[in-house]
Design an enzyme around this catalytic site. Sequence first.
Site, PDB file in Angstrom:
ATOM      1  N   PRO A 124      56.157  76.799  77.727  1.00  0.00           N
ATOM      2  CA  PRO A 124      54.976  76.849  78.590  1.00  0.00           C
ATOM      3  C   PRO A 124      55.256  77.542  79.916  1.00  0.00           C
ATOM      4  O   PRO A 124      56.373  77.468  80.433  1.00  0.00           O
ATOM      5  CB  PRO A 124      54.655  75.373  78.822  1.00  0.00           C
ATOM      6  CG  PRO A 124      55.993  74.702  78.750  1.00  0.00           C
ATOM      7  CD  PRO A 124      56.814  75.490  77.757  1.00  0.00           C
ATOM      8  N   SER A 163      51.509  80.751  78.301  1.00  0.00           N
ATOM      9  CA  SER A 163      52.515  79.987  77.565  1.00  0.00           C
ATOM     10  C   SER A 163      52.753  80.690  76.234  1.00  0.00           C
ATOM     11  O   SER A 163      51.916  81.484  75.793  1.00  0.00           O
ATOM     12  CB  SER A 163      52.021  78.556  77.320  1.00  0.00           C
ATOM     13  OG  SER A 163      51.859  77.872  78.544  1.00  0.00           O
ATOM     14  N   ILE A 179      48.035  68.124  79.763  1.00  0.00           N
ATOM     15  CA  ILE A 179      47.297  68.397  78.523  1.00  0.00           C
ATOM     16  C   ILE A 179      46.487  69.660  78.795  1.00  0.00           C
ATOM     17  O   ILE A 179      45.850  69.776  79.847  1.00  0.00           O
ATOM     18  CB  ILE A 179      46.327  67.245  78.184  1.00  0.00           C
ATOM     19  CG1 ILE A 179      47.099  65.955  77.874  1.00  0.00           C
ATOM     20  CG2 ILE A 179      45.422  67.616  77.009  1.00  0.00           C
ATOM     21  CD1 ILE A 179      46.216  64.732  77.723  1.00  0.00           C
ATOM     22  N   ASN A 188      55.037  67.127  86.067  1.00  0.00           N
ATOM     23  CA  ASN A 188      54.707  68.374  85.361  1.00  0.00           C
ATOM     24  C   ASN A 188      54.159  68.120  83.952  1.00  0.00           C
ATOM     25  O   ASN A 188      54.018  69.048  83.170  1.00  0.00           O
ATOM     26  CB  ASN A 188      55.928  69.298  85.309  1.00  0.00           C
ATOM     27  CG  ASN A 188      57.088  68.690  84.547  1.00  0.00           C
ATOM     28  OD1 ASN A 188      57.047  67.534  84.130  1.00  0.00           O
ATOM     29  ND2 ASN A 188      58.144  69.458  84.371  1.00  0.00           N
ATOM     30  N   ASP A 236      64.047  61.304  81.312  1.00  0.00           N
ATOM     31  CA  ASP A 236      62.817  61.569  80.552  1.00  0.00           C
ATOM     32  C   ASP A 236      63.252  61.961  79.141  1.00  0.00           C
ATOM     33  O   ASP A 236      63.074  63.085  78.686  1.00  0.00           O
ATOM     34  CB  ASP A 236      61.986  62.677  81.211  1.00  0.00           C
ATOM     35  CG  ASP A 236      60.527  62.658  80.725  1.00  0.00           C
ATOM     36  OD1 ASP A 236      60.228  61.868  79.798  1.00  0.00           O
ATOM     37  OD2 ASP A 236      59.711  63.419  81.257  1.00  0.00           O
ATOM     38  N   SER A 241      53.361  77.986  83.924  1.00  0.00           N
ATOM     39  CA  SER A 241      52.860  76.994  84.886  1.00  0.00           C
ATOM     40  C   SER A 241      51.343  76.886  84.741  1.00  0.00           C
ATOM     41  O   SER A 241      50.753  77.469  83.839  1.00  0.00           O
ATOM     42  CB  SER A 241      53.223  77.442  86.295  1.00  0.00           C
ATOM     43  OG  SER A 241      52.627  78.712  86.532  1.00  0.00           O
ATOM     44  N   LYS A 292      46.352  67.255  84.586  1.00  0.00           N
ATOM     45  CA  LYS A 292      47.674  66.929  85.109  1.00  0.00           C
ATOM     46  C   LYS A 292      47.815  65.410  85.246  1.00  0.00           C
ATOM     47  O   LYS A 292      46.861  64.711  85.511  1.00  0.00           O
ATOM     48  CB  LYS A 292      47.866  67.535  86.493  1.00  0.00           C
ATOM     49  CG  LYS A 292      48.049  69.035  86.497  1.00  0.00           C
ATOM     50  CD  LYS A 292      49.201  69.488  85.685  1.00  0.00           C
ATOM     51  CE  LYS A 292      50.354  69.981  86.475  1.00  0.00           C
ATOM     52  NZ  LYS A 292      51.399  70.580  85.622  1.00  0.00           N
ATOM     53  N   HIS A 336      62.892  76.099  78.063  1.00  0.00           N
ATOM     54  CA  HIS A 336      61.803  75.144  77.805  1.00  0.00           C
ATOM     55  C   HIS A 336      60.587  75.410  78.682  1.00  0.00           C
ATOM     56  O   HIS A 336      59.625  74.668  78.665  1.00  0.00           O
ATOM     57  CB  HIS A 336      62.285  73.715  77.996  1.00  0.00           C
ATOM     58  CG  HIS A 336      62.303  73.214  79.422  1.00  0.00           C
ATOM     59  ND1 HIS A 336      62.884  73.910  80.459  1.00  0.00           N
ATOM     60  CD2 HIS A 336      61.798  72.076  79.975  1.00  0.00           C
ATOM     61  CE1 HIS A 336      62.744  73.213  81.576  1.00  0.00           C
ATOM     62  NE2 HIS A 336      62.087  72.104  81.315  1.00  0.00           N
TER      63      HIS A 336
END
Length: 408
Positions: free
Chosen positions: A313, A320, A174, A171, A79, A315, A407, A337
């Site tokens: 962030p 966050s 928005i 994960n 990713d 969860s 999600k 992160h």
Amino acid sequence: MNQNNYNELQVEGGVTVKMWTKGVPVEAEAQQQLANAAKLPIVFKHIAAMPDVHLGIGATIGSVIPTFKAIIPAAVGVDIGCGMMACKTTLRAEDLPDNLGPLRSAIERAVPHGSNPRSRGRDQGSWENPPETVDQVWAGLVDEFDAICEAHPRIRNTNNRKHLGTLGTGNHFIEVCLDELGFVWFMLHSGSRGVGNAIGNHFIELAKKDAELHQRNLPDKDLAYFEEGAQYFGDYVKAVGWAQKFAQKNREVMMANLIATVRKVIPKPFESHIEAVNCHHNYVQQERHFGEDVFVTRKGAVSAKQGQLGIIPGSMGARSYIVRGKGNPESFESCSHGAGRTMSRTAAKKRYTVADQIKATEGVECRKDAAVIDEIPMAYKDIDAVMAAQSDLVEVVHTLKQVVCVKG
């Protein structure tokens, strides 16, 4: 600044691992992965482990690996350029509608997200016909992409243009959030999508073949690396750099679409990008540390140079943070992160129920079904403990609490 907020893991036959994990659990398997990476002859100075460190493929997620004249493709991962974007608006909590359901639905309709098996036809997570705004951005990426594909044709047959401005799965999310003063923020998490995945996998395979050829004694075959001057080193540097650019643009396109969508739902005029951050947390770039030019791979870590803004962030149900870097040289000017997982997705689905998910995400307008149990807050480390462990790496500028979460 307290320069010694870390524990040291001494590795026989390797460099030291400095771990910012005081008060945070770290699994034994993750420590073994860190030790494996520390034994590579290309690692420079030491490895830095962030408080959200956890098991990954080859290299741990939440680690900063500086390498001298070489790059480990599997440490960057698949990713490529995954990261966060957040922007503050002039909207306030009281400007949001009482029922946030229609706002979430509008965002879900506007931004392609999720995926479905190939057997079920078109990928729901891609554009059928990308809008003009997407094509305008793609025009700035396509020439470099074509050049990469000439040398590596298998990368062409991927979802590239049709994935620009889309969210993905897992994960990736928005969110609409409120800060400590009641201002509305928009925040999102995504990367280089299908094309980055293809680039990552392609070069990880080539690195493994390269390692077999040179019979390197690797502690883990996933730690295969390209050295400067190797056949594919230059190609990988170009491809990974392009994928990181794609990821950054992907977030910008999505954010513009998100803001335009909110304007249709909320009639009150507002400004956005009052404060904006767009940062990678899975990437590699050349930087100068301890007087040397090295490649720094941040696998689940954010650049935290002195004064630099970043995003950490929590969860789905946790806070966050927008943070400002303290430029700590010992962490190679990096921070965590996120909160970091404490259990695998499979383990979370076995342990928790939909009722647990509903309770854990109370007050958040989001999906509360069996398919998202693997993202339940309890599958992650305590974000407050994670922040406390890295107080010498960053300071908190804003605390955000999500009220809407979409999600992938």
